[in-house]
Write a protein that holds these residues in place. Structure first.
Motif, PDB file in Angstrom:
ATOM      1  N   ILE A  12       0.832  -1.206   0.000  1.00 58.26           N
ATOM      2  CA  ILE A  12       0.000   0.000   0.000  1.00 58.26           C
ATOM      3  C   ILE A  12       0.865   1.254   0.000  1.00 58.26           C
ATOM      4  O   ILE A  12       0.589   2.209  -0.735  1.00 58.26           O
ATOM      5  CB  ILE A  12      -0.970  -0.012   1.201  1.00 58.26           C
ATOM      6  CG1 ILE A  12      -2.032  -1.088   0.995  1.00 58.26           C
ATOM      7  CG2 ILE A  12      -1.618   1.350   1.394  1.00 58.26           C
ATOM      8  CD1 ILE A  12      -2.910  -1.332   2.192  1.00 58.26           C
ATOM      9  N   VAL A  13       1.924   1.243   0.784  1.00 56.00           N
ATOM     10  CA  VAL A  13       2.814   2.407   0.842  1.00 56.00           C
ATOM     11  C   VAL A  13       3.503   2.631  -0.507  1.00 56.00           C
ATOM     12  O   VAL A  13       3.593   3.760  -0.996  1.00 56.00           O
ATOM     13  CB  VAL A  13       3.850   2.242   1.977  1.00 56.00           C
ATOM     14  CG1 VAL A  13       4.936   3.292   1.892  1.00 56.00           C
ATOM     15  CG2 VAL A  13       3.157   2.297   3.326  1.00 56.00           C
ATOM     16  N   VAL A  14       3.969   1.563  -1.119  1.00 55.93           N
ATOM     17  CA  VAL A  14       4.678   1.691  -2.396  1.00 55.93           C
ATOM     18  C   VAL A  14       3.740   2.182  -3.500  1.00 55.93           C
ATOM     19  O   VAL A  14       4.088   3.063  -4.288  1.00 55.93           O
ATOM     20  CB  VAL A  14       5.330   0.343  -2.787  1.00 55.93           C
ATOM     21  CG1 VAL A  14       5.829   0.362  -4.219  1.00 55.93           C
ATOM     22  CG2 VAL A  14       6.472   0.034  -1.840  1.00 55.93           C
ATOM     23  N   THR A  15       2.536   1.642  -3.571  1.00 55.90           N
ATOM     24  CA  THR A  15       1.624   2.054  -4.633  1.00 55.90           C
ATOM     25  C   THR A  15       1.040   3.440  -4.405  1.00 55.90           C
ATOM     26  O   THR A  15       0.762   4.160  -5.359  1.00 55.90           O
ATOM     27  CB  THR A  15       0.482   1.042  -4.794  1.00 55.90           C
ATOM     28  OG1 THR A  15      -0.211   0.912  -3.542  1.00 55.90           O
ATOM     29  CG2 THR A  15       1.009  -0.298  -5.253  1.00 55.90           C
ATOM     30  N   SER A  16       0.853   3.855  -3.187  1.00 56.38           N
ATOM     31  CA  SER A  16       0.301   5.187  -2.936  1.00 56.38           C
ATOM     32  C   SER A  16       1.349   6.271  -3.127  1.00 56.38           C
ATOM     33  O   SER A  16       1.012   7.427  -3.350  1.00 56.38           O
ATOM     34  CB  SER A  16      -0.300   5.266  -1.539  1.00 56.38           C
ATOM     35  OG  SER A  16       0.717   5.155  -0.564  1.00 56.38           O
ATOM     36  N   ALA A  17       2.616   5.921  -3.058  1.00 51.99           N
ATOM     37  CA  ALA A  17       3.670   6.918  -3.260  1.00 51.99           C
ATOM     38  C   ALA A  17       3.743   7.361  -4.713  1.00 51.99           C
ATOM     39  O   ALA A  17       4.246   8.438  -5.020  1.00 51.99           O
ATOM     40  CB  ALA A  17       5.014   6.354  -2.819  1.00 51.99           C
ATOM     41  N   ALA A  18       3.255   6.563  -5.637  1.00 49.52           N
ATOM     42  CA  ALA A  18       3.311   6.900  -7.052  1.00 49.52           C
ATOM     43  C   ALA A  18       2.180   7.838  -7.469  1.00 49.52           C
ATOM     44  O   ALA A  18       2.233   8.427  -8.532  1.00 49.52           O
ATOM     45  CB  ALA A  18       3.253   5.630  -7.893  1.00 49.52           C
ATOM     46  N   CYS A  19       1.172   8.016  -6.655  1.00 50.92           N
ATOM     47  CA  CYS A  19       0.041   8.865  -7.001  1.00 50.92           C
ATOM     48  C   CYS A  19       0.358  10.312  -6.635  1.00 50.92           C
ATOM     49  O   CYS A  19       0.765  10.598  -5.513  1.00 50.92           O
ATOM     50  CB  CYS A  19      -1.212   8.428  -6.260  1.00 50.92           C
ATOM     51  SG  CYS A  19      -1.723   6.759  -6.664  1.00 50.92           S
ATOM     52  N   THR A  20       0.173  11.197  -7.593  1.00 46.24           N
ATOM     53  CA  THR A  20       0.386  12.612  -7.337  1.00 46.24           C
ATOM     54  C   THR A  20      -0.552  13.427  -8.211  1.00 46.24           C
ATOM     55  O   THR A  20      -1.038  12.949  -9.240  1.00 46.24           O
ATOM     56  CB  THR A  20       1.851  13.008  -7.616  1.00 46.24           C
ATOM     57  OG1 THR A  20       2.019  14.375  -7.290  1.00 46.24           O
ATOM     58  CG2 THR A  20       2.222  12.775  -9.054  1.00 46.24           C
ATOM     59  N   GLU A  21      -0.800  14.637  -7.810  1.00 48.08           N
ATOM     60  CA  GLU A  21      -1.673  15.516  -8.575  1.00 48.08           C
ATOM     61  C   GLU A  21      -0.825  16.341  -9.534  1.00 48.08           C
ATOM     62  O   GLU A  21       0.206  16.890  -9.159  1.00 48.08           O
ATOM     63  CB  GLU A  21      -2.424  16.451  -7.633  1.00 48.08           C
ATOM     64  CG  GLU A  21      -3.409  17.333  -8.327  1.00 48.08           C
ATOM     65  CD  GLU A  21      -4.192  18.177  -7.346  1.00 48.08           C
ATOM     66  OE1 GLU A  21      -4.744  19.190  -7.783  1.00 48.08           O
ATOM     67  OE2 GLU A  21      -4.260  17.832  -6.165  1.00 48.08           O
ATOM     68  N   VAL A  22      -1.257  16.405 -10.775  1.00 49.31           N
ATOM     69  CA  VAL A  22      -0.544  17.179 -11.785  1.00 49.31           C
ATOM     70  C   VAL A  22      -1.218  18.542 -11.888  1.00 49.31           C
ATOM     71  O   VAL A  22      -2.416  18.640 -12.139  1.00 49.31           O
ATOM     72  CB  VAL A  22      -0.572  16.459 -13.147  1.00 49.31           C
ATOM     73  CG1 VAL A  22       0.126  17.295 -14.201  1.00 49.31           C
ATOM     74  CG2 VAL A  22       0.074  15.103 -13.033  1.00 49.31           C
ATOM     75  N   LEU A  23      -0.430  19.584 -11.707  1.00 51.94           N
ATOM     76  CA  LEU A  23      -0.957  20.933 -11.801  1.00 51.94           C
ATOM     77  C   LEU A  23      -1.168  21.318 -13.263  1.00 51.94           C
ATOM     78  O   LEU A  23      -0.501  20.793 -14.150  1.00 51.94           O
ATOM     79  CB  LEU A  23       0.026  21.906 -11.142  1.00 51.94           C
ATOM     80  CG  LEU A  23       0.293  21.662  -9.660  1.00 51.94           C
ATOM     81  CD1 LEU A  23       1.376  22.591  -9.155  1.00 51.94           C
ATOM     82  CD2 LEU A  23      -0.977  21.857  -8.857  1.00 51.94           C
ATOM     83  N   PRO A  24      -2.112  22.230 -13.536  1.00 51.61           N
ATOM     84  CA  PRO A  24      -2.369  22.614 -14.924  1.00 51.61           C
ATOM     85  C   PRO A  24      -1.133  23.142 -15.652  1.00 51.61           C
ATOM     86  O   PRO A  24      -0.948  22.897 -16.827  1.00 51.61           O
ATOM     87  CB  PRO A  24      -3.438  23.697 -14.807  1.00 51.61           C
ATOM     88  CG  PRO A  24      -4.126  23.404 -13.538  1.00 51.61           C
ATOM     89  CD  PRO A  24      -3.074  22.839 -12.616  1.00 51.61           C
ATOM     90  N   ARG A  25      -0.263  23.846 -14.952  1.00 46.41           N
ATOM     91  CA  ARG A  25       0.932  24.381 -15.610  1.00 46.41           C
ATOM     92  C   ARG A  25       1.968  23.307 -15.920  1.00 46.41           C
ATOM     93  O   ARG A  25       2.881  23.534 -16.683  1.00 46.41           O
ATOM     94  CB  ARG A  25       1.551  25.477 -14.754  1.00 46.41           C
ATOM     95  CG  ARG A  25       2.069  24.984 -13.419  1.00 46.41           C
ATOM     96  CD  ARG A  25       2.725  26.107 -12.639  1.00 46.41           C
ATOM     97  NE  ARG A  25       3.179  25.657 -11.366  1.00 46.41           N
ATOM     98  CZ  ARG A  25       2.510  25.744 -10.240  1.00 46.41           C
ATOM     99  NH1 ARG A  25       1.304  26.297 -10.247  1.00 46.41           N
ATOM    100  NH2 ARG A  25       3.004  25.290  -9.115  1.00 46.41           N
ATOM    101  N   GLN A  26       1.827  22.117 -15.326  1.00 48.26           N
ATOM    102  CA  GLN A  26       2.760  21.019 -15.571  1.00 48.26           C
ATOM    103  C   GLN A  26       2.283  20.084 -16.672  1.00 48.26           C
ATOM    104  O   GLN A  26       3.055  19.274 -17.159  1.00 48.26           O
ATOM    105  CB  GLN A  26       2.955  20.201 -14.291  1.00 48.26           C
ATOM    106  CG  GLN A  26       3.598  20.977 -13.169  1.00 48.26           C
ATOM    107  CD  GLN A  26       3.590  20.187 -11.876  1.00 48.26           C
ATOM    108  OE1 GLN A  26       2.711  19.357 -11.656  1.00 48.26           O
ATOM    109  NE2 GLN A  26       4.561  20.452 -11.032  1.00 48.26           N
TER     110      GLN A  26
END
Length: 71
Positions: A12-26
């Motif tokens: 769970i820790v390994v798979t949740s570390a890959a999730c991130t929010e991408v900002l519109p400017r990125q």
């Protein structure tokens, strides 16, 4: 039983570390040219112009109106 719980927690820790929010400017930095519908915008515009001239109709690409003048 304890080892299974440890593996589940680590998973769970390994798979949740890959999730991130991408900002519109990125998002522009993450977009690949290979993912575009057309690679050459001028060629696409020329092909659309030719198709519209041959069919005497325009549609589906943002042009509004039906020719009645009510829009």
């Amino acid at each position: 039983m304890k080892i299974i719980n440890i593996f589940m927690i680590v998973g769970i820790v390994v798979t949740s570390a890959a999730c991130t929010e991408v900002l519109p400017r990125q998002r522009g930095n993450l977009a690949l040219p290979q993912m575009a519908y057309t690679t050459d915008s001028q060629e696409f515009a020329l092909r659309q112009h030719i198709a519209n001239s041959k069919e005497a109709a325009v549609g589906g690409y943002g042009g509004g109106g039906g020719g009645c003048g009510c829009n």
